[in-house]
Design an enzyme around this catalytic site. Structure first.
Site, PDB file in Angstrom:
ATOM      1  N   ASP A 138       0.851  -1.187   0.000  1.00 29.59           N
ATOM      2  CA  ASP A 138       0.000   0.000   0.000  1.00 29.59           C
ATOM      3  C   ASP A 138       0.889   1.241   0.000  1.00 29.59           C
ATOM      4  OD1 ASP A 138      -2.186  -1.615   0.068  1.00 29.59           O
ATOM      5  OD2 ASP A 138      -2.887  -1.007   2.061  1.00 29.59           O
ATOM      6  N   ASP A 166       0.377   3.923   1.571  1.00 31.70           N
ATOM      7  CA  ASP A 166       0.323   4.680   2.829  1.00 31.70           C
ATOM      8  C   ASP A 166       0.995   3.955   3.994  1.00 31.70           C
ATOM      9  OD1 ASP A 166      -1.535   2.672   3.357  1.00 31.70           O
ATOM     10  OD2 ASP A 166      -3.259   3.969   2.937  1.00 31.70           O
ATOM     11  N   TRP A 186     -13.506  -2.024  -1.911  1.00 37.09           N
ATOM     12  CA  TRP A 186     -12.647  -2.354  -0.779  1.00 37.09           C
ATOM     13  C   TRP A 186     -12.978  -3.713  -0.154  1.00 37.09           C
ATOM     14  CZ3 TRP A 186     -12.728  -3.554   4.350  1.00 37.09           C
ATOM     15  CH2 TRP A 186     -11.523  -3.393   5.049  1.00 37.09           C
ATOM     16  N   GLU A 230      -9.775  -9.059  -0.884  1.00 37.88           N
ATOM     17  CA  GLU A 230      -8.765  -9.603  -1.809  1.00 37.88           C
ATOM     18  C   GLU A 230      -7.558 -10.162  -1.055  1.00 37.88           C
ATOM     19  OE1 GLU A 230      -8.948  -6.443  -1.074  1.00 37.88           O
ATOM     20  OE2 GLU A 230      -6.862  -5.926  -0.706  1.00 37.88           O
ATOM     21  N   ASP A 231      -7.257  -9.561   0.104  1.00 32.66           N
ATOM     22  CA  ASP A 231      -6.107 -10.034   0.889  1.00 32.66           C
ATOM     23  C   ASP A 231      -6.438 -11.376   1.567  1.00 32.66           C
ATOM     24  OD1 ASP A 231      -8.015  -8.642   2.321  1.00 32.66           O
ATOM     25  OD2 ASP A 231      -6.575  -7.656   3.648  1.00 32.66           O
ATOM     26  N   MET A 285       0.954   4.313   9.270  1.00 34.44           N
ATOM     27  CA  MET A 285       0.065   4.500   8.128  1.00 34.44           C
ATOM     28  C   MET A 285      -0.283   5.980   8.021  1.00 34.44           C
ATOM     29  SD  MET A 285      -3.715   3.033   7.164  1.00 34.44           S
ATOM     30  CE  MET A 285      -3.408   1.310   6.864  1.00 34.44           C
ATOM     31  N   HIS A 321      -5.807   8.761   6.456  1.00 43.56           N
ATOM     32  CA  HIS A 321      -6.645   9.069   5.298  1.00 43.56           C
ATOM     33  C   HIS A 321      -8.064   8.590   5.547  1.00 43.56           C
ATOM     34  CE1 HIS A 321      -6.977   4.877   3.879  1.00 43.56           C
ATOM     35  NE2 HIS A 321      -5.746   4.729   4.336  1.00 43.56           N
ATOM     36  N   ARG A 331     -11.818   7.298   3.547  1.00 44.81           N
ATOM     37  CA  ARG A 331     -12.125   6.346   2.491  1.00 44.81           C
ATOM     38  C   ARG A 331     -12.140   7.069   1.144  1.00 44.81           C
ATOM     39  NH1 ARG A 331     -13.513   1.338   3.080  1.00 44.81           N
ATOM     40  NH2 ARG A 331     -13.987   1.442   5.292  1.00 44.81           N
TER      41      ARG A 331
END
Ligand code: UDH
Ligand code: MN
Length: 336
Positions: free
Chosen positions: A185, A187, A247, A250-251, A277, A280, A282
């Site tokens: 990612d 971030d 979102w 997938e992980d 992180m 942020h 969404r």
């Protein structure tokens, strides 16, 4: 007579200059820019040029392997995101150490792994500047032969993180013979450089302890954030699923794929695998998709047909920055 000597001297000077130019260009190692060209030239058997190239290649090959423990690591270091950082400024800070496309390899030893760092991306330029500013020096100190690939989803359709990772894998391999893939990612910034971005005999999950979650891992099966697979491991699981739009999930699906293929994951020590992180909210067009959680329970049904072997996309643009290779892609969502 005098003219003849002058001519011979001039020819000799020209020859010397040509030799110097050839040595200069190849000692800079442009091989990763034109890998196929170099390959063909090295094979050019018998010619003076071929012999020179053999010599250059052999000299490079004789560098000792880098030590198992990189000697210049600093351990924990300060990371903060209050400072405004632009890409222009980051270029002035770390750009001089890099080759075009965000490429690096240690000068004095042969890196143990060739690592492609894949970053799924859309409209997070501020994050990218922070990430590059902190992560490049870490990867350099870890003595990796690496390249950074920012895979930018074109348009404002639903975001597809996993598909971007698959595209990164395929596109990076077109450029260089990478053997290890980091999926990170934009971030997540490591705050301890002992957390090595190196693959192992099992797929690895690196973002173990994140400040946002009080540095506590909430699930033993977590595999999001920053994860690493060798080329073989990634092929074995058919990459990520391409069908997780929006979102989530997938992980977990990737975690299941790893288990289904008879592997297990490993993690570095939580004292070392620490991250900050960048804060942020969404993003637009990356809302939670409830279908994803359901789909993530059906990995066994999808693994053979949904992944690298069903990947469709078009590359709209490839931009070589000194800090990264930016690949802008159309992820071709299915018709509604
Ligand atoms: N990403 C982008 N652009 C987007 C969406 C995602 O670049 O529009 C990439 C980026 O690399 C990001 C990754 O996909 O780090 C994962 O997306 P995320 O950071 O949105 O996921 P995370 O689980 O956050 O961190 C979920 C939203 C949390 C909102 C919480 C508000 N308090
Ligand atoms: Mn995030």
């Amino acid at each position: 007579m005098k003219e003849k000597i002058t001519r011979i001297l001039a020819l000799f000077a020209l020859f010397t200059l040509t030799c110097l130019a050839v040595f200069f260009i190849y000692s800079k190692d442009i091989s990763f820019v034109f890998p196929s060209v170099l390959h063909q030239q090295v094979k050019g058997n018998g010619s003076v040029f071929g012999n020179v190239m053999d010599w250059v290649t052999n000299t490079q090959a004789t560098l000792d392997p880098c030590p198992d423990s990189p000697p210049s690591l600093v351990g924990p270091f300060l990371v903060e995101f209050e400072t405004k950082r632009s890409l222009d400024w980051v270029r002035t800070q770390v750009g001089s150490e890099l080759q075009q496309g965000g490429r690096f390899k240690p000068a004095n030893c042969t890196a143990r792994q060739k690592v492609a760092v894949i970053v799924p991306f859309r409209n997070r330029h501020e994050h990218l500047a922070h990430w590059l500013y902190y992560v490049h020096p870490v990867l350099m100190r870890q003595q990796l032969d690496y390249g950074v690939y920012v895979i930018n989803q074109d348009g404002d359709g639903m975001f597809n993180r996993a598909k971007l990772m698959n595209i990164g894998f395929v596109e990076a391999l077109k450029e260089y013979d990478y053997d290890c893939f980091v999926f990170s990612d934009v971030d997540l910034v490591p705050i301890d450089d002992r957390n090595l971005y190196r693959c192992s005999d099992r797929p690895r999950h690196l973002s173990v302890a994140i400040d946002k979650f009080n540095y506590i891992l909430n699930s033993k099966t977590a595999f999001g954030g920053v994860s690493l697979l060798t080329k073989e491991q990634f092929l074995k699981v058919n990459g990520f699923s391409n069908t997780f739009w929006g979102w989530g999930g997938e992980d977990d699906d990737m975690y299941n794929r790893i288990i289904i293929r008879g592997m297990s994951i490993n993690r570095p020590d939580a004292q070392i695998a620490r991250y900050k992180m960048i804060k942020h909210g969404r993003d637009l067009h990356n809302e939670v998709n409830p279908e994803n959680a359901v789909k993530a329970q059906k990995s066994a049904e999808n693994i053979d047909t949904d992944g690298l072997n069903s990947l469709n996309f078009t590359v709209n643009k490839i931009l070589k920055d000194v800090l990264f290779t930016l690949i802008t892609v159309d992820v071709q969502p299915p018709p509604q």
